[in-house]
Design a protein around this motif. Structure first.
Motif, PDB file in Angstrom:
ATOM      1  N   PHE A  32      45.712  35.065  46.005  1.00 37.68           N
ATOM      2  CA  PHE A  32      45.846  35.505  44.868  1.00 37.68           C
ATOM      3  C   PHE A  32      46.018  37.229  45.338  1.00 37.68           C
ATOM      4  N   LEU A  33      44.560  37.255  46.262  1.00 31.21           N
ATOM      5  CA  LEU A  33      44.605  38.995  46.838  1.00 31.21           C
ATOM      6  C   LEU A  33      46.405  38.850  48.076  1.00 31.21           C
ATOM      7  N   GLU A  34      45.714  37.962  48.729  1.00 29.68           N
ATOM      8  CA  GLU A  34      47.003  37.461  49.807  1.00 29.68           C
ATOM      9  C   GLU A  34      48.328  37.950  48.906  1.00 29.68           C
ATOM     10  N   ALA A  35      48.715  37.763  47.512  1.00 30.13           N
ATOM     11  CA  ALA A  35      49.985  37.967  47.411  1.00 30.13           C
ATOM     12  C   ALA A  35      49.972  39.239  47.135  1.00 30.13           C
ATOM     13  N   GLY A  36      48.930  39.808  46.955  1.00 27.59           N
ATOM     14  CA  GLY A  36      49.397  41.240  46.202  1.00 27.59           C
ATOM     15  C   GLY A  36      48.846  41.317  44.941  1.00 27.59           C
ATOM     16  N   ILE A  37      47.878  40.285  44.362  1.00 24.44           N
ATOM     17  CA  ILE A  37      47.695  40.569  43.039  1.00 24.44           C
ATOM     18  C   ILE A  37      46.292  41.438  43.032  1.00 24.44           C
ATOM     19  N   GLU A  38      46.125  42.095  41.570  1.00 26.76           N
ATOM     20  CA  GLU A  38      45.200  43.512  41.866  1.00 26.76           C
ATOM     21  C   GLU A  38      43.457  42.555  41.131  1.00 26.76           C
ATOM     22  N   PRO A  39      42.994  42.013  41.190  1.00 31.06           N
ATOM     23  CA  PRO A  39      41.700  41.363  39.763  1.00 31.06           C
ATOM     24  C   PRO A  39      41.009  41.543  39.602  1.00 31.06           C
ATOM     25  N   THR A  40      40.869  41.781  38.345  1.00 29.52           N
ATOM     26  CA  THR A  40      39.494  42.112  37.899  1.00 29.52           C
ATOM     27  C   THR A  40      38.920  41.335  36.859  1.00 29.52           C
ATOM     28  N   VAL A  41      37.767  40.977  37.406  1.00 34.83           N
ATOM     29  CA  VAL A  41      37.641  39.580  36.421  1.00 34.83           C
ATOM     30  C   VAL A  41      36.182  39.817  35.786  1.00 34.83           C
ATOM     31  N   PHE A  42      36.497  38.678  34.707  1.00 33.51           N
ATOM     32  CA  PHE A  42      34.924  39.383  33.685  1.00 33.51           C
ATOM     33  C   PHE A  42      33.937  37.711  33.844  1.00 33.51           C
ATOM     34  N   SER A  43      32.939  37.937  34.255  1.00 30.49           N
ATOM     35  CA  SER A  43      32.648  36.686  33.677  1.00 30.49           C
ATOM     36  C   SER A  43      31.209  36.858  33.139  1.00 30.49           C
ATOM     37  N   ALA A  44      30.058  35.270  33.556  1.00 26.99           N
ATOM     38  CA  ALA A  44      28.682  35.754  32.753  1.00 26.99           C
ATOM     39  C   ALA A  44      28.090  36.194  33.519  1.00 26.99           C
ATOM     40  N   ILE A  45      26.908  36.239  33.511  1.00 31.31           N
ATOM     41  CA  ILE A  45      25.425  36.844  34.169  1.00 31.31           C
ATOM     42  C   ILE A  45      25.409  35.241  35.012  1.00 31.31           C
ATOM     43  N   THR A  46      25.895  34.242  35.177  1.00 33.60           N
ATOM     44  CA  THR A  46      24.982  32.928  35.607  1.00 33.60           C
ATOM     45  C   THR A  46      25.155  32.626  37.149  1.00 33.60           C
ATOM     46  N   GLY A  47      26.498  33.729  37.670  1.00 39.64           N
ATOM     47  CA  GLY A  47      26.952  34.068  38.924  1.00 39.64           C
ATOM     48  C   GLY A  47      26.635  34.786  40.019  1.00 39.64           C
ATOM     49  N   ILE A  48      27.349  34.704  41.096  1.00 40.18           N
ATOM     50  CA  ILE A  48      27.022  36.106  41.619  1.00 40.18           C
ATOM     51  C   ILE A  48      28.343  36.687  41.899  1.00 40.18           C
ATOM     52  N   LYS A  49      27.604  38.696  41.879  1.00 43.23           N
ATOM     53  CA  LYS A  49      28.875  39.039  41.539  1.00 43.23           C
ATOM     54  C   LYS A  49      29.432  38.894  42.690  1.00 43.23           C
ATOM     55  N   ASP A  50      30.861  39.238  42.731  1.00 40.39           N
ATOM     56  CA  ASP A  50      32.078  39.414  44.367  1.00 40.39           C
ATOM     57  C   ASP A  50      32.326  40.844  44.625  1.00 40.39           C
ATOM     58  N   ARG A  51      32.422  41.613  45.228  1.00 42.19           N
ATOM     59  CA  ARG A  51      32.276  41.910  46.149  1.00 42.19           C
ATOM     60  C   ARG A  51      33.753  43.115  46.237  1.00 42.19           C
ATOM     61  N   ARG A  52      34.070  41.897  46.166  1.00 35.17           N
ATOM     62  CA  ARG A  52      36.344  41.931  46.942  1.00 35.17           C
ATOM     63  C   ARG A  52      37.004  43.311  45.525  1.00 35.17           C
ATOM     64  N   PHE A  53      36.122  42.763  44.598  1.00 38.13           N
ATOM     65  CA  PHE A  53      37.362  43.153  43.435  1.00 38.13           C
ATOM     66  C   PHE A  53      36.198  43.434  42.260  1.00 38.13           C
ATOM     67  N   PRO A  54      36.809  44.748  41.009  1.00 35.87           N
ATOM     68  CA  PRO A  54      36.226  44.752  40.281  1.00 35.87           C
ATOM     69  C   PRO A  54      35.753  43.851  39.604  1.00 35.87           C
ATOM     70  N   HIS A  55      34.538  43.026  39.348  1.00 30.56           N
ATOM     71  CA  HIS A  55      33.644  41.665  39.010  1.00 30.56           C
ATOM     72  C   HIS A  55      32.918  41.898  37.831  1.00 30.56           C
ATOM     73  N   ARG A  56      33.240  41.809  37.085  1.00 28.60           N
ATOM     74  CA  ARG A  56      31.978  42.481  35.650  1.00 28.60           C
ATOM     75  C   ARG A  56      31.711  41.376  35.075  1.00 28.60           C
ATOM     76  N   GLN A  57      30.509  41.569  34.736  1.00 28.73           N
ATOM     77  CA  GLN A  57      29.150  40.344  34.179  1.00 28.73           C
ATOM     78  C   GLN A  57      29.088  40.746  33.200  1.00 28.73           C
ATOM     79  N   PHE A  58      28.789  39.437  31.891  1.00 33.74           N
ATOM     80  CA  PHE A  58      28.785  40.191  30.286  1.00 33.74           C
ATOM     81  C   PHE A  58      27.842  39.038  30.227  1.00 33.74           C
ATOM     82  N   LEU A  59      26.678  39.634  29.605  1.00 33.01           N
ATOM     83  CA  LEU A  59      26.147  38.383  28.667  1.00 33.01           C
ATOM     84  C   LEU A  59      26.604  38.650  27.256  1.00 33.01           C
ATOM     85  N   ALA A  60      26.560  36.710  26.685  1.00 27.77           N
ATOM     86  CA  ALA A  60      27.115  35.931  25.322  1.00 27.77           C
ATOM     87  C   ALA A  60      26.136  37.440  25.255  1.00 27.77           C
TER      88      ALA A  60
END
Length: 443
Positions: A32-60
């Motif tokens: 996706f990054l190679e194709a020019g996508i500019e991602p923002t990721v929302f996830s739970a706090i269960t995974g490792i935070k990604d530093r390549r793009f905005p990655h916000r982790q939220f508690l349910a």
């Protein structure tokens, strides 16, 4: 002019090492990054935070999901030692009354409430003009629920990736039209209809899943409703594999299974077949070992081990986590074990939903270059994919056929002539190319 490639990706279990629901989306990110996508990721706090793009982790916001997420967060931060046991025990005790109330009044699967923070924060980004498209991917259906809310409130473009069927059919004649009485299953039934009514695009991972979704929802692929298609998810080369490793025969025939186990997907099937083989070839008793990685043994397997006295035949290695000494991830360690195996076991299950499901581990198996013994159920697509690559193939419930397959494997191994599978893995690049092609055609 701003390109229309600012994507909000909703994925509850993003960057969870070894989790299929995580790998399905995280493996796509470089493409996706190679194709020019500019991602923002929302996830739970269960995974490792990604530093390549905005990655916000939220508690349910719900108590059951909070407890689930908290356990994984503590394990990631501090391991599963004494502090984990004490802290998670206290939190579980404090939350128990609230969890009981949540279950009584709603009855949904625990992660449903993660949709609330995902929606709240997603709405702010969309309102501020920072998002062009919402992409929900499951895993947990809370991501799709958040996507649905965002679509209804803002009208943003919404695409949906459905890993496992939302509607679980009961039999071959049941197409899933009737809404289930179970509240979680009933909500998933409702959610599927809402996805098809409101999403711009939706895709499933098997021909069977797409077929039954279309049969239930005749408005799929009609004007004003979701455009549906099938995507083979594939997998990235685990551990950086780029070619099959030449195999070295040893004095032991090693059969290896990776992934979850349950009563409907049990290694007892293998042990029962081995028991028949050992009666016919007593010398095989000391030569064959079954290795289980990635999950606790199921109840039927434990019973079979005790019944036959096969404590030395089946070796349960459990879940392989990241090695702090070598720095290898659990995923990299598992693939090393896969390549050491003589034959990889693929257990499909025996439920009706197997007609709509292909185990994600299958795609990783393809990268190892090792022969696969697939025991499948009502899935011609999976059978064809196994057969065309070269595999040992059995049907679930066919005890005679399964016994014949293990005998063939034993004889082939003795002659050092195990099936040499075709090197034809499925990468993630083809999945991303298909998704982008479908979406860009409608830009």
């Amino acid at each position: 002019m701003q390109s229309k490639k600012r994507w909000l990706i909703l994925s509850h279990g993003f960057n969870m090492d070894g989790r299929a629901s995580s790998q399905t989306i995280t493996d796509k990110m470089p493409y996706f990054l190679e194709a020019g996508i500019e991602p923002t990721v929302f996830s739970a706090i269960t995974g490792i935070k990604d530093r390549r793009f905005p990655h916000r982790q939220f508690l349910a916001w719900g108590p059951a999901a909070f407890r689930f997420d908290f356990r994984h967060w503590i394990a990631n931060q501090y391991g599963r030692g004494l502090f984990y046991k004490v802290s998670t025990g206290i939190v579980s005790l404090l939350l128990a009354p609230l969890i009981a109330l949540e279950k009584f009044f709603l009855g949904y699967s625990s992660q449903w409430s993660w949709a609330m923070p995902a929606f709240t924060h997603g709405y702010k980004l969309i309102r501020d003009g920072k998002i062009d498209l919402v992409y929900s991917t499951g895993g947990a259906w809370s991501a799709h629920l958040a996507g649905l809310w965002l679509k209804k409130v803002t009208g943003v473009k919404w695409i949906v990736e459905i890993h496992d069927p939302l509607v679980i059919r009961k039999s071959a004649v049941d197409i899933g039209l009737e809404r289930p009485k179970n509240r979680d299953a009933g909500f998933r039934h409702y959610l599927e209809k809402q996805i098809i009514k409101h999403a711009d695009f939706a895709w499933w991972f098997t021909d069977g899943a797409l077929h039954y979704a279309k049969t239930r929802n005749t408005n799929l692929n009609t004007a004003g409703n979701a455009q549906g298609f099938r995507v083979l998810p594939g997998a990235e080369p685990p551990g950086g594999l780029i070619a099959a490793k030449s195999h070295l025969y040893t004095n032991t025939l090693n059969l290896s299974h990776s992934g979850s186990l349950a009563k409907d997907r049990s290694l007892s099937t293998i042990l029962n077949a081995l028991h028949s083989l050992f009666k016919k070839y007593p010398q095989a008793r000391e030569k064959i070992r079954v290795h289980a990685y990635g999950a606790p043994l199921d109840e039927l397997t434990i019973h079979a081990i005790k019944h036959y006295g096969y404590q030395d035949v089946l070796i349960a290695h459990g879940r392989l986590e990241k090695d702090p000494v070598t720095g290898k991830s659990g995923r990299e360690r598992v693939v090393e074990k896969m390549q050491e195996a003589d034959v990889l076991i693929l257990l499909h299950g025996n439920d009706e939903w197997c007609a709509e499901y292909i185990p994600s581990k299958f795609y990783e198996y393809l990268w190892t270059g090792r022969p696969i013994w697939g025991i499948t159920h009502r899935n011609p697509q999976l059978d064809e994919m196994l057969s065309e690559r070269g595999a040992y193939l059995s049907q679930e419930g066919d005890s005679a056929g399964i016994d014949m397959a293990i005998e063939r494997i034993w004889l082939d191994w003795n002659e050092r002539k195990l099936i040499d599978p075709q090197w034809h893995p499925l990468g993630v690049d083809q999945a991303v190319a298909q998704i982008l092609s479908k979406i860009e055609d409608k830009q």
